[in-house]
Design an enzyme around this catalytic site. Structure first.
Site, PDB file in Angstrom:
ATOM      1  N   GLU A  61       0.827  -1.210   0.000  1.00  0.00           N
ATOM      2  CA  GLU A  61       0.000   0.000   0.000  1.00  0.00           C
ATOM      3  C   GLU A  61       0.863   1.263   0.000  1.00  0.00           C
ATOM      4  OE1 GLU A  61      -2.935  -0.441  -0.845  1.00  0.00           O
ATOM      5  OE2 GLU A  61      -3.094  -2.559  -0.347  1.00  0.00           O
ATOM      6  N   HIS A  64       2.072   1.864  -3.427  1.00  0.00           N
ATOM      7  CA  HIS A  64       1.060   2.538  -4.259  1.00  0.00           C
ATOM      8  C   HIS A  64       1.158   4.055  -4.085  1.00  0.00           C
ATOM      9  CE1 HIS A  64      -1.307  -0.491  -6.249  1.00  0.00           C
ATOM     10  NE2 HIS A  64      -1.641  -1.109  -5.131  1.00  0.00           N
TER      11      HIS A  64
END
Length: 191
Positions: A61, A64
């Site tokens: 995450e 990202h």
């Protein structure tokens, strides 16, 4: 953990962290920029994974965010939508002109034009959806690679294996497409 991963990913600011109550193992990143973002993790993920696996997911995450994927995907979707609208209108106009033929006085009715446009929206929308899906899948692989770099390949591998095991054990009354969208309630408008 998110703070350490953010430093390793060279983010300008540590993302906010949220934990939400859900039995499904899930996590996501969101936000408009690298310095204004959020990483959210479900209680189901925290309860079903060990510390290394959680770190692998969080690294994914954070990756990202470091890659700017949220803004990139929004822009890609917007550009694709613009092309879909343009080509649907252009194609419906071209077909309407072909239907008119040599008779300059007659033109297809509003309903015919509307129906043509809707058909082309669906066709071009499906093609556009495939392009967006391809790009999204590419960003997911890139986030996996980034996570392996900042958290370690073994932690990322372990996280992916655990997620694969968890998803195989999820009940899927309506098929995989609905399960991946978290549409699994027995009482819904789809029943």
């Amino acid at each position: 953990m998110v703070s350490q991963l953010s430093k390793a990913a060279r983010l300008p600011k540590v993302p906010e962290v949220a934990i939400y109550d859900s039995p499904d193992p899930n996590a996501f990143a969101t936000g408009p920029s690298k310095s204004s973002s959020l990483v959210a993790v479900s209680t189901g993920l925290l309860q079903s994974m060990n510390q290394d696996e959680v770190e692998g997911v969080l690294a994914h995450e954070v990756s990202h965010i470091a890659n700017g994927d949220m803004v990139t995907m929004t822009l890609i979707q917007g550009v694709i939508n613009a092309f879909v609208m343009f080509f649907a209108k252009a194609a419906s106009w071209a077909v309407a002109n072909m239907l008119r033929g040599d008779d300059e006085e007659s033109s297809p009715s509003f309903l015919v034009m509307f129906a043509l446009e809707m058909v082309f929206y669906v066709i071009f929308g499906l093609v556009g959806g495939m392009i967006v899906s391809w790009f999204s899948r590419k960003r997911e692989f890139s986030a996996d690679l980034g996570a392996a770099k900042i958290a370690g390949a073994q932690k990322m591998r372990s996280a992916l294996q655990r997620l694969q095991q968890s998803s195989a054990n999820l009940p899927s009354e309506r098929g995989d497409a609905f399960a991946c969208m978290k549409i699994s309630s027995k009482t819904s408008w789809l029943d």
